[in-house]
Design a protein around this motif. Structure first.
Motif, PDB file in Angstrom:
ATOM      1  N   ALA A   1       0.834  -1.206   0.000  1.00  0.00           N
ATOM      2  CA  ALA A   1       0.000   0.000   0.000  1.00  0.00           C
ATOM      3  C   ALA A   1       0.868   1.255   0.000  1.00  0.00           C
ATOM      4  O   ALA A   1       0.626   2.201  -0.769  1.00  0.00           O
ATOM      5  N   ILE A   2       1.884   1.276   0.857  1.00  0.00           N
ATOM      6  CA  ILE A   2       2.791   2.427   0.926  1.00  0.00           C
ATOM      7  C   ILE A   2       3.563   2.573  -0.378  1.00  0.00           C
ATOM      8  O   ILE A   2       3.735   3.679  -0.906  1.00  0.00           O
ATOM      9  N   GLN A   3       4.003   1.452  -0.929  1.00  0.00           N
ATOM     10  CA  GLN A   3       4.812   1.483  -2.146  1.00  0.00           C
ATOM     11  C   GLN A   3       4.047   2.106  -3.309  1.00  0.00           C
ATOM     12  O   GLN A   3       4.541   3.019  -3.987  1.00  0.00           O
ATOM     13  N   TYR A   4       2.827   1.627  -3.526  1.00  0.00           N
ATOM     14  CA  TYR A   4       2.016   2.144  -4.631  1.00  0.00           C
ATOM     15  C   TYR A   4       1.613   3.597  -4.403  1.00  0.00           C
ATOM     16  O   TYR A   4       1.680   4.424  -5.320  1.00  0.00           O
TER      17      TYR A   4
ATOM     18  N   SER B   1      11.857   4.297  -6.941  1.00  0.00           N
ATOM     19  CA  SER B   1      12.924   4.154  -5.952  1.00  0.00           C
ATOM     20  C   SER B   1      12.490   4.683  -4.589  1.00  0.00           C
ATOM     21  O   SER B   1      12.713   4.032  -3.555  1.00  0.00           O
ATOM     22  N   VAL B   2      11.864   5.850  -4.579  1.00  0.00           N
ATOM     23  CA  VAL B   2      11.394   6.432  -3.320  1.00  0.00           C
ATOM     24  C   VAL B   2      10.329   5.541  -2.686  1.00  0.00           C
ATOM     25  O   VAL B   2      10.346   5.295  -1.469  1.00  0.00           O
ATOM     26  N   GLY B   3       9.405   5.043  -3.501  1.00  0.00           N
ATOM     27  CA  GLY B   3       8.379   4.146  -2.983  1.00  0.00           C
ATOM     28  C   GLY B   3       8.966   2.894  -2.364  1.00  0.00           C
ATOM     29  O   GLY B   3       8.529   2.438  -1.306  1.00  0.00           O
ATOM     30  N   GLY B   4       9.993   2.333  -3.013  1.00  0.00           N
ATOM     31  CA  GLY B   4      10.656   1.145  -2.477  1.00  0.00           C
ATOM     32  C   GLY B   4      11.358   1.428  -1.166  1.00  0.00           C
ATOM     33  O   GLY B   4      11.256   0.651  -0.208  1.00  0.00           O
ATOM     34  N   ILE B   5      12.063   2.547  -1.080  1.00  0.00           N
ATOM     35  CA  ILE B   5      12.810   2.894   0.132  1.00  0.00           C
ATOM     36  C   ILE B   5      11.865   3.133   1.311  1.00  0.00           C
ATOM     37  O   ILE B   5      12.082   2.619   2.416  1.00  0.00           O
ATOM     38  N   VAL B   6      10.814   3.913   1.096  1.00  0.00           N
ATOM     39  CA  VAL B   6       9.883   4.238   2.177  1.00  0.00           C
ATOM     40  C   VAL B   6       9.160   2.991   2.676  1.00  0.00           C
ATOM     41  O   VAL B   6       9.023   2.770   3.884  1.00  0.00           O
ATOM     42  N   SER B   7       8.710   2.140   1.752  1.00  0.00           N
ATOM     43  CA  SER B   7       7.977   0.935   2.154  1.00  0.00           C
ATOM     44  C   SER B   7       8.865  -0.023   2.943  1.00  0.00           C
ATOM     45  O   SER B   7       8.411  -0.642   3.914  1.00  0.00           O
ATOM     46  N   VAL B   8      10.124  -0.142   2.558  1.00  0.00           N
ATOM     47  CA  VAL B   8      11.060  -1.002   3.289  1.00  0.00           C
ATOM     48  C   VAL B   8      11.323  -0.449   4.680  1.00  0.00           C
ATOM     49  O   VAL B   8      11.290  -1.178   5.680  1.00  0.00           O
ATOM     50  N   ALA B   9      11.593   0.848   4.756  1.00  0.00           N
ATOM     51  CA  ALA B   9      11.934   1.465   6.042  1.00  0.00           C
ATOM     52  C   ALA B   9      10.811   1.305   7.065  1.00  0.00           C
ATOM     53  O   ALA B   9      11.073   1.109   8.260  1.00  0.00           O
ATOM     54  N   LEU B  10       9.573   1.378   6.629  1.00  0.00           N
ATOM     55  CA  LEU B  10       8.440   1.353   7.550  1.00  0.00           C
ATOM     56  C   LEU B  10       7.994  -0.059   7.942  1.00  0.00           C
ATOM     57  O   LEU B  10       7.285  -0.230   8.932  1.00  0.00           O
ATOM     58  N   THR B  11       8.390  -1.058   7.186  1.00  0.00           N
ATOM     59  CA  THR B  11       7.899  -2.423   7.466  1.00  0.00           C
ATOM     60  C   THR B  11       9.019  -3.443   7.652  1.00  0.00           C
ATOM     61  O   THR B  11       8.752  -4.639   7.765  1.00  0.00           O
TER      62      THR B  11
ATOM     63  N   THR C   1      18.939  -4.496   1.933  1.00  0.00           N
ATOM     64  CA  THR C   1      17.583  -4.638   1.411  1.00  0.00           C
ATOM     65  C   THR C   1      17.205  -3.443   0.552  1.00  0.00           C
ATOM     66  O   THR C   1      16.664  -3.595  -0.545  1.00  0.00           O
ATOM     67  N   THR C   2      17.506  -2.246   1.056  1.00  0.00           N
ATOM     68  CA  THR C   2      17.174  -1.033   0.311  1.00  0.00           C
ATOM     69  C   THR C   2      17.910  -0.979  -1.019  1.00  0.00           C
ATOM     70  O   THR C   2      17.346  -0.564  -2.038  1.00  0.00           O
ATOM     71  N   LEU C   3      19.173  -1.418  -1.022  1.00  0.00           N
ATOM     72  CA  LEU C   3      19.948  -1.439  -2.267  1.00  0.00           C
ATOM     73  C   LEU C   3      19.296  -2.325  -3.319  1.00  0.00           C
ATOM     74  O   LEU C   3      19.425  -2.069  -4.520  1.00  0.00           O
TER      75      LEU C   3
ATOM     76  N   VAL D   1      15.790  -3.416  -3.177  1.00  0.00           N
ATOM     77  CA  VAL D   1      14.377  -3.096  -3.397  1.00  0.00           C
ATOM     78  C   VAL D   1      14.205  -1.831  -4.231  1.00  0.00           C
ATOM     79  O   VAL D   1      13.366  -1.776  -5.134  1.00  0.00           O
ATOM     80  N   ALA D   2      14.979  -0.788  -3.934  1.00  0.00           N
ATOM     81  CA  ALA D   2      14.815   0.493  -4.631  1.00  0.00           C
ATOM     82  C   ALA D   2      14.951   0.357  -6.153  1.00  0.00           C
ATOM     83  O   ALA D   2      14.055   0.792  -6.893  1.00  0.00           O
ATOM     84  N   PRO D   3      16.037  -0.248  -6.673  1.00  0.00           N
ATOM     85  CA  PRO D   3      16.128  -0.383  -8.129  1.00  0.00           C
ATOM     86  C   PRO D   3      15.106  -1.360  -8.701  1.00  0.00           C
ATOM     87  O   PRO D   3      14.632  -1.183  -9.825  1.00  0.00           O
ATOM     88  N   TYR D   4      14.758  -2.395  -7.921  1.00  0.00           N
ATOM     89  CA  TYR D   4      13.755  -3.355  -8.421  1.00  0.00           C
ATOM     90  C   TYR D   4      12.404  -2.683  -8.618  1.00  0.00           C
ATOM     91  O   TYR D   4      11.760  -2.828  -9.667  1.00  0.00           O
ATOM     92  N   VAL D   5      11.949  -1.941  -7.617  1.00  0.00           N
ATOM     93  CA  VAL D   5      10.658  -1.256  -7.717  1.00  0.00           C
ATOM     94  C   VAL D   5      10.704  -0.219  -8.834  1.00  0.00           C
ATOM     95  O   VAL D   5       9.752  -0.057  -9.596  1.00  0.00           O
ATOM     96  N   ALA D   6      11.823   0.492  -8.931  1.00  0.00           N
ATOM     97  CA  ALA D   6      11.968   1.507  -9.975  1.00  0.00           C
ATOM     98  C   ALA D   6      11.828   0.884 -11.366  1.00  0.00           C
ATOM     99  O   ALA D   6      11.078   1.390 -12.222  1.00  0.00           O
ATOM    100  N   ILE D   7      12.538  -0.215 -11.607  1.00  0.00           N
ATOM    101  CA  ILE D   7      12.484  -0.888 -12.914  1.00  0.00           C
ATOM    102  C   ILE D   7      11.101  -1.481 -13.157  1.00  0.00           C
ATOM    103  O   ILE D   7      10.502  -1.304 -14.226  1.00  0.00           O
ATOM    104  N   ASN D   8      10.581  -2.191 -12.165  1.00  0.00           N
ATOM    105  CA  ASN D   8       9.296  -2.869 -12.292  1.00  0.00           C
ATOM    106  C   ASN D   8       8.168  -1.882 -12.580  1.00  0.00           C
ATOM    107  O   ASN D   8       7.405  -2.034 -13.547  1.00  0.00           O
ATOM    108  N   PHE D   9       8.060  -0.849 -11.740  1.00  0.00           N
ATOM    109  CA  PHE D   9       6.950   0.093 -11.864  1.00  0.00           C
ATOM    110  C   PHE D   9       7.040   0.919 -13.144  1.00  0.00           C
ATOM    111  O   PHE D   9       6.040   1.111 -13.836  1.00  0.00           O
TER     112      PHE D   9
END
Length: 320
Positions: A95-98, A128-138, A193-195, A197-205
């Motif tokens: 939810a946070i990521q999207y 990238s921002v969505g990935g970082i924030v979602s990881v940090a909070l959960t 994890t952030t290293l 998740v951030a590029p994965y979410v960026a590429i995927n989205f």
């Protein structure tokens, strides 16, 4: 200024933005929970394959044989070990990521008043921002899920060859907090994890939205109304992102469980660089891709379902 704030146009625009944010949050959470449940056996198989260190007698070999062994050792519950916690984690995570992704795109577009399209670079930044924030909070829930996932597995260095009882969430959280460094222990592996998740979410989205835009722009030439097109776009975007950043995903899981069993799982790393060099030198190129097949079986259908659920549910909420 007050006349602008009180104008019907302003209030209407603000309401639309608020509704958009709410629909992104709800749709993202539901999409994440549904998609992860569908592929739960593949998720656990991937983690077990990743965590077999160098020089050990591997109990798990191959994705489907790993799933069969999980079922033989632990029954059907073994296929979904850690999934409830994963859903508890993935709902806010997704939810946070999207929602952060959508909000970042909106903020970046505001730099040019009147512009409605989003550039590819802006999508990469927003992802990238969505990935970082979602990881940090959960993140603590992700660490605990990884611990619970392998606790009952046949990893000899972990439990001396005997299947252990599945630990509870609070028991695991308490153990990590009391014996592994308090709050810092709950966030062990966050940087790695952030290293990943951030590029994965960026590429995927960004890749998915690029393909979705293409389909929307060429509806008159090709019929893209079939849901299989969106499922295929979600599958392809997750495949590309998953393959490119997979070594960092291996690293993430190993960081999360490295201190279990007195550090006897076969890996202890001083830094992210040291970990990557160690994996490639001691386990070879394919050592950094352990569990890749199982991971692709997980993320490809998972993100296909997730994107389809997200778009469908968000559209329905906005219409309602």
């Amino acid at each position: 200024m007050n006349s602008i704030v009180e104008s019907p146009v302003y209030r209407s625009t603000k309401a639309i933005i608020k509704q958009e944010s709410n629909s992104s949050f709800i749709s993202g959470g539901v999409a994440g929970a549904v998609s992860r449940t569908v592929v739960s056996p593949f998720e656990r198989a991937k983690i077990l394959l990743q965590l077999q260190g160098p020089g050990s007698q591997h109990a798990y070999n191959g994705m489907f044989s790993t799933i069969f062994k999980m079922y033989a050792d632990e029954g059907w519950r073994g296929l979904f070990r850690g999934n409830l916690l994963n859903c508890v984690r993935i709902f806010p995570y997704s939810a946070i990521q999207y929602s952060v992704f959508e909000k970042c795109k909106e903020l970046l577009r505001r730099r040019d008043p009147g512009r409605t399209e989003t550039y590819g670079s802006e999508r990469l930044i927003a992802g990238s921002v969505g990935g970082i924030v979602s990881v940090a909070l959960t993140y603590p829930l992700d660490l605990v899920r990884a611990r619970i996932t392998i606790q009952t597995a046949s990893l000899k260095k972990l439990n001396k060859g005997k299947l252990a009882d599945a630990p509870g969430v609070w028991r695991t959280l308490k153990h990590v907090y009391l014996h592994e460094g308090g709050i810092r222990g709950l966030y062990r592996g966050l940087y790695a994890t952030t290293l990943g998740v951030a590029p994965y979410v960026a590429i995927n989205f960004s890749l998915y939205e690029k393909m979705r835009d293409y389909m929307d722009q060429h509806k008159e030439v090709h019929d893209f109304s079939n849901p299989l097109w969106k499922l295929s776009a979600g599958a392809l975007s997750s495949f590309v992102g998953g393959v490119l950043i997979y070594p960092l995903d291996v690293l993430r899981k190993r960081y999360q469980v490295a201190s279990m069993a007195g550090g006897e799982l076969g890996f202890q790393y001083k830094s992210v660089t040291h970990a990557l060099v160690t994996i490639f030198t001691t386990e070879g190129f394919f050592g950094a891709y352990k569990g890749l097949t199982a991971n692709l079986y997980k993320i490809v259908p998972s993100m296909a379902v997730s994107w389809f659920c997200y778009d469908t549910l968000k559209e329905a909420i906005n219409k309602w």
